[in-house]
Design a protein around this motif. Structure first.
Motif: not given
Length: 278
Positions: A47, A184, A186, A209, A230, A232
């Motif tokens: 991260t 991805y 986010p 995310l 994920s 982050g």
């Protein structure tokens, strides 16, 4: 230190993306990496924000050299595949991205992401054609270095204040065509947004995310076709939150309630003694 080879970790990482849904939590140092390993996760991701905060920096302020050193360190201490948050590739040109990605591959990470943000608040998102060129450069660097490092293409629209699902999807489809193995975006949060992204880039895997409290579950995200999840900087923020709260209670109220539920020093010493002696 890690026992598996880089090649073995990259192979395992690619296998995780072929079916099902897996959690990809984000440690920020060796200790948090080892804790997550012990909890049974199958892969981890760096991260940029979590590591930057640990160095008393804001996200995006660390240099390429600092970031590469951090990636190398986490890859060396873990037997799990590590996906690197490589920001926008630390380069102004596609040629620079090619060079940066080559250096990143050499750290031993199993995958890396390239963003389409600029870091310029007045013009935060790259033109799509430029972003595509940069993804092509990242793909070329991976192919020139064995081809087994997983490439993630990121559309940063929602993170930089330029939301718009149609543009996000256009970008992700283009990044997929440019050679990204995983896509991805986010910041997308609704079920409708997530389903639309998954369907648009199928059969390529999608990372979602989850960095905030939500009623979404791993099971539901899996049912929607999300391949990996994920968090982050959320785990780092959680740790900082408890630290700041405990420190404030001491200075503002003269109490020590903030230490409730903290692991004992003996427990942590026992855990880290066992993982460093393996």
């Amino acid at each position: 230190m890690a026992q598996l080879t880089t090649s073995e970790k990259r192979t395992a990482f690619h296998e995780l993306h072929k079916a099902g849904c897996f959690l990809l939590p984000n440690p920020w140092d060796a200790g948090s990496t080892r804790i997550l390993e012990s909890l049974g996760y199958k892969a981890l991701a760096t991260t940029s924000s979590g590591y930057a905060w640990s160095q008393a920096q804001a996200d995006g302020q660390l240099s390429r050299l600092d970031t590469l050193a951090h990636m190398r360190h986490l890859a060396a201490v873990s037997d799990l595949p590590i996906n690197a948050d490589f920001e926008s590739g630390f380069a102004a040109t596609p040629e620079g991205v090619f060079e940066s990605v080559g250096l990143a591959i050499d750290t031993g990470i199993a995958g890396l992401s390239i963003e389409d943000s600029t870091g310029d608040p007045s013009n935060p998102l790259r033109e799509k054609s430029e972003a595509i060129e940069r993804l092509h450069a990242a793909r070329a660097a991976i192919d020139a270095n064995g081809g087994d490092t997983l490439l993630v293409g990121r559309a940063e629209n929602y993170f930089v204040g330029r939301p718009g699902l149609d543009d996000v999807i256009e970008r992700l489809v283009a990044y997929s065509e440019a050679g990204a193995d995983c896509l991805y975006a986010p910041g997308i949060k609704t079920r409708e947004e997530i389903r639309a992204v998954v369907q648009a880039v199928a059969p390529k895997p999608v990372n979602v995310l989850i960095g905030w409290a939500t009623d979404l579950t791993v099971e539901e995200l899996s049912e929607m076709g999300v391949r990996r999840i994920s968090v982050g900087g959320a785990l780092a923020r959680a740790a900082w939150g408890r630290f700041i709260s405990a420190a404030r209670i001491m200075t503002e109220e003269g109490r020590f309630d903030g230490f409730l539920d903290a692991p004992t020093g003996a427990d942590l010493n026992k855990f880290f003694s066992s993982v460093t002696s393996r």
